[in-house]
Design an enzyme around this catalytic site. Structure first.
Site, short mmCIF file in Angstrom:
data_model
loop_
_atom_site.label_atom_id
_atom_site.label_comp_id
_atom_site.label_asym_id
_atom_site.label_seq_id
_atom_site.Cartn_x
_atom_site.Cartn_y
_atom_site.Cartn_z
N GLU A 281 -10.22 -2.30 7.90
CA GLU A 281 -10.98 -1.20 7.20
C GLU A 281 -11.95 -1.99 6.71
O GLU A 281 -11.90 -3.79 6.44
CB GLU A 281 -9.74 -2.06 6.11
CG GLU A 281 -9.86 -0.53 4.56
CD GLU A 281 -9.23 -0.36 3.74
OE1 GLU A 281 -7.83 -1.00 3.86
OE2 GLU A 281 -8.72 0.55 2.58
N GLY B 16 -10.39 -10.16 -1.02
CA GLY B 16 -9.62 -11.03 -1.65
C GLY B 16 -8.31 -11.40 -0.34
O GLY B 16 -7.82 -12.41 -0.15
N GLU C 92 -1.03 -5.56 -3.14
CA GLU C 92 -1.50 -5.75 -1.67
C GLU C 92 0.77 -4.95 -0.92
O GLU C 92 0.40 -4.33 -0.33
CB GLU C 92 -1.32 -6.77 -0.10
CG GLU C 92 -3.03 -7.08 -1.30
CD GLU C 92 -3.98 -6.19 -0.73
OE1 GLU C 92 -3.65 -5.53 -0.27
OE2 GLU C 92 -5.06 -6.73 -2.14
N1 B3K Z 1 -8.01 -2.09 0.92
C1 B3K Z 1 -8.83 -3.61 0.65
C2 B3K Z 1 -10.05 -3.62 0.98
C3 B3K Z 1 -10.18 -3.08 2.20
C4 B3K Z 1 -11.73 -3.96 2.31
C5 B3K Z 1 -12.84 -3.34 3.14
N2 B3K Z 1 -14.04 -3.26 3.02
C6 B3K Z 1 -7.94 -4.80 0.43
C7 B3K Z 1 -7.49 -3.99 -1.35
O1 B3K Z 1 -7.73 -3.03 -1.73
O2 B3K Z 1 -5.77 -4.38 -1.55
ZN ZN Z 2 -6.18 -2.32 -2.49
#
Ligand code: B3K
Ligand code: ZN
Length: 854
Positions: A126, A258, A295
């Site tokens: 992502e 993170g 997550e």
């Molecule tokens: N969806 C990912 C973040 C992705 C960042 C890309 N630069 C983590 C989160 O928000 O859970």
């Molecule tokens: Zn997220």
């Protein structure tokens, strides 16, 4: 590893240009032949024409790939290659595209795509990293079912979904749930697992694993507990169950953020999953619990229902942040969570919303999407959902969510889809409310009151300052939670929700015996700046009597802030109204220690600079620092007699438990100890440092000493004790810079970059030093301009390796135009120096340009 050559002008992508892809993906087969510098990726993708899409030529994304061979329906083909992908003539009906590419994970320092971290293969896709793995329609609205075969000699080889065949030198995985490529993941390495099981409420038996490097197995128990709590909570509160036979979490040391919610295979920055009482603070524990939950919750809000395009990012991020904050409130203390979230929102999101990087929760254009994983999309995105829930009420909220989950399961959805379920369930028209998604900037809400014959009237006016590209703002729907207190401190009007829809609007309360004291914006019911000039006596009254914990705390903040602003602008001494009120709170054993700690927490110096700027002053960071120091010193003196008793009361008996109760006491310990250290020359802090059996107490002692510049011995001892623990070492690097006096901060940071354990390649270590420098307000903005210059030097170095982390750290400069001409000149020249670097990445080019153009 730069993404753009200086000749190519970065291209802007617009929401209004969205067009569906001309094909759908029916299945994806990937084979990885792992090799550090010559990994082969063989793909077989079945495409079918998409009847809903306009005619277009066939294009697959692909970057930094070496194409070895390609076929259409089994016959070799010759695509046209561009720096961003390939085009190809394809049959009119369904067809299978196959190709083999070569990539080099070991030299991938950008940590996007397939890369290596300490000998382990790992991915981050992502938002647009999959195109660095193979040619593919790398966009979230193209979803396919993935079957993956990994060939290599690593003992553990993981991908998304359920386990398939496993043999010597290979592992296969199949994910039955169609997903966009950004949720793809692969991990291979010498890993150990901490495992457990979970039975979903419909009876699915799920294998749970946390995969770590050898030596970290004893730091997984807390994360596992948090995962199981998240799974139960999502079943109980949102009715959402897990949908695979296995859920894997992997800890990796080199990671740009993170964590990442890849389907069935979450990848975590090791700092966001590994925990032990000896090495992690209470804040670390709480953050780990929240990120694991976040997550995991993405499995439904993000994965089962994903985003149509990246402009809809808040659809999954705002909602998932909102859900994880509900989870933390339920598991810990709701008021403490709310107060902490607002501190964070004001500190990061208001700062973004009030400067050159301001953008709507749903942006309308971008150059590099990675630059839009912001506090606005995440935290303001979550606030917007909180407002919606307040406006429609809890029942309607959960009904709308049920409808959202049933209607859009398997979809790549939009904000329009999201709002529509609320409109249908409630019969409301949310057109006006939708402005929260399209209009940037923080509304300022001013209030006037009138009392006449038992009728009390509040008149609100909303005004949103212009933001880049949006000079005029329409009024928004603002939910304002209000309660009224009588002069005896009793509540005469419990919390009522006022719904403001106009630019100016009045609300009246009848039948009151006397003019009440209003408690406005309870629980911080909307992300606005409340401009209500009250007397300090009224603020102290609310701090003593408000039944709303958020406003009770905020009254204390307002008192402290007013006093500090008076000190900076007129040289006034710290206000005794604040000192007396804070002393009363500190001594009040009936109040939650966590709450008392929050009242005693200093006001952020960056926030003070923002307030001064908003009031038409040019903030002087050194003057703000001096005033804050004087205030802290006065408060310590004011409380001096009680400090030993208060300190003793923060002792927690028994083994360390990272729960809200113990954490609250230890948070108060930290506040009291920092005051004590001002009074006793550090005796108590040294004793605490020597006897501490957990990191919360040990680092509180170290920080208190460093803040008084008397912590050199303890810092050295801390280093000796923890030098082989990389996560604790990050704390050591950060603390020295964070607590350095303004004139020393840049030098301390610079010296640390020559330390053998410093490395520009590890984002955690880089952020430990330079994130701390950026947070040291008076140090970073020191008149010498050294802070700016040093950060620029290192951002230039980092950009050549890792554009994403560089671009993110450029935000340190976003407030430069608040300060005086000489600081502005130094900051500008630092920014211009970055911008003129040869081969600067698209990420950093966009950020610096936006900051400079403001
Ligand atoms: N969806 C990912 C973040 C992705 C960042 C890309 N630069 C983590 C989160 O928000 O859970
Ligand atoms: Zn997220």
């Amino acid at each position: 590893m730069n993404e753009t050559s200086p000749q190519t002008l970065p291209q802007t992508i617009y929401l209004k240009d969205y067009t569906p892809f001309g094909w759908s993906v029916t299945s994806v087969h990937l084979t990885f032949k792992l090799h550090p510098t010559e990994t082969r990726v063989i793909s077989r993708i079945a495409f079918a024409p998409n009847p809903d899409a306009p005619a277009q030529s066939f294009f697959l994304h692909g970057e930094a790939l070496k194409l070895i061979s390609s076929k259409i329906d089994g016959a070799p083909c010759t695509p046209t290659l561009t720096p961003t992908g390939l085009t190809l003539d394809v049959p009119t009906g369904p067809f299978v595209f196959e190709c083999e590419v070569e990539i080099s994970p070991e030299t991938n320092t950008a940590l996007e795509g397939l890369y290596m971290s300490n000998g382990m293969y790992c991915t981050q896709c992502e938002a647009e990293g999959f195109r660095k793995i193979t040619y593919y329609p790398d966009r979230p609205d193209v979803m396919g079912t993935f079957t993956v075969r990994i060939e290599g000699d690593a003992p553990v080889m993981l991908s998304n979904g359920n386990k398939g065949a496993l043999g010597a030198g290979f592992a296969e995985w199949h994910d039955p749930w169609p997903k966009p490529a950004y949720l793809f993941a692969l991990v291979a390495g010498d890993l150990l697992n901490y495992s457990d099981r979970f039975k979903t409420r419909s009876g699915r038996d799920v294998e749970l694993n946390i995969w770590v490097r050898k030596g970290d197995e004893d730091k997984c128990a807390f994360g596992m507990k948090a995962l199981k709590a998240s799974m139960t909570w999502d079943e109980d509160v949102y009715g959402r169950e897990y949908d695979l036979d296995i859920f894997n979490i992997v800890a990796v040391d080199d990671f740009n953020m993170g964590a990442m919610e890849n389907k069935g295979l979450n990848i975590f920055n090791s700092s966001c999953v590994l925990a032990s009482p000896e090495t992690s603070t209470d804040d670390n524990f709480e953050r780990i619990e929240a990120i694991i939950a976040h997550e995991y919750f993405h499995n439904w809000t993000g994965n089962r229902i994903t985003c149509r395009d990246w402009f809809q990012l808040c659809l999954k991020e705002g909602l998932t942040v909102y859900r994880d904050s509900q989870f933390t409130s339920d598991l810990r203390s709701a008021p403490v969570k709310r107060i902490s979230d607002v501190i964070d929102l004001r500190g990061r999101q208001f700062r973004e919303d009030g400067g050159p990087l301001a953008h709507p929760v749903r942006p309308e254009s971008f150059v590099e999407i990675n630059n839009f994983y912001t506090a606005t999309v995440y935290e303001k995105g979550a606030e917007v959902i909180g407002m919606l829930k307040r406006l429609v009420g809890d029942d309607a909220y959960y009904k709308a969510l049920d409808l959202y989950f049933t209607r859009h399961d398997g979809d790549a959805a939009t904000i329009e889809d999201w709002l529509k379920v609320f409109e249908e369930v409630t019969g409301r028209n949310l057109k006006r409310f939708k402005r929260w998604y399209s209009s940037a900037g923080t509304p300022r809400l001013s209030v006037k009151e009138k009392f006449n014959n038992g009728r009390y009237t509040l008149t609100f006016k909303q005004e949103t300052p212009p933001t880049p590209g949006q000079p005029h703002k329409k009024p928004r729907v603002i939910p304002i939670a209000v309660g009224l207190l009588g002069s005896n401190g009793h509540e005469v009007q419990p919390t009522t929700l006022l719904e403001m829809t106009k630019r100016q609007q009045s609300f009246s309360f009848e039948g009151l015996a006397e003019k009440p004291v209003p408690s406005i914006l309870r629980d911080f019911s909307a992300p606005v700046v409340l401009e209500y000039e009250r007397s300090n006596a009224e603020r102290a009254f609310l701090l003593a009597h408000d039944t709303d914990p958020f406003n009770k705390w905020d009254a204390g903040q307002a008192l402290r802030r007013a006093s500090l602003i008076a000190s900076v602008t007129t040289g006034a001494a710290p206000d005794t109204a604040f000192l007396d009120a804070a002393t009363r709170v500190a001594r009040d054993d009936s109040l939650d220690p966590a709450f008392r700690a929050l009242v005693l927490q200093p006001v952020s110096q960056d926030d003070l600079a923002a307030s001064l700027h908003a009031q038409g002053h040019t903030p002087d960071p050194q003057a703000i620092y001096d005033a804050s120091e004087t205030m802290a010193q006065s408060l310590a003196q004011h409380l001096a007699d009680s400090l030993p008793r208060l300190y003793a009361a923060t002792t927690v008996d028994g083994p360390f438990v990272p729960d809200a109760k113990g954490a609250g006491k230890r948070a108060l310990n930290g506040r009291i100890l920092s005051m004590l250290t001002r009074m006793d020359g550090g005796a108590q802090a040294r004793a605490q440092f020597d006897t501490a059996n957990n990191m919360t107490l040990q680092s509180a002692a170290l920080n208190a000493l460093l803040a008084q510049d008397i912590g050199a011995d303890q810092s050295a001892a801390f280093f000796t004790q923890w030098q082989s623990d990389r996560l604790v070492m990050d704390k050591w690097f950060a603390a020295q810079v964070a607590f350095a006096a303004p004139e020393k901060a840049a030098n301390v940071a610079q010296a640390l970059t020559t330390h053998p354990l410093f490395t520009v390649k590890n984002p955690n270590r880089f952020r430990a030093v330079f994130g701390a420098l950026a947070m040291n307000h008076a140090g970073f903005h020191h008149a010498s301009g050294q802070g700016y210059a040093l950060l620029a030097d290192w951002l230039i170095k980092l950009d050549a390796l890792n554009p994403q982390t560089t671009a993110r750290m450029c935000t340190a400069f976003q407030t430069f135009s608040r300060y005086d001409a000489s600081r502005q000149t130094s900051a500008k020249s630092a920014l211009e120096r970055i911008l003129s670097t040869n081969g600067l990445s698209r990420d950093t080019t966009e950020m610096v340009t936006r900051i400079l153009e403001g």
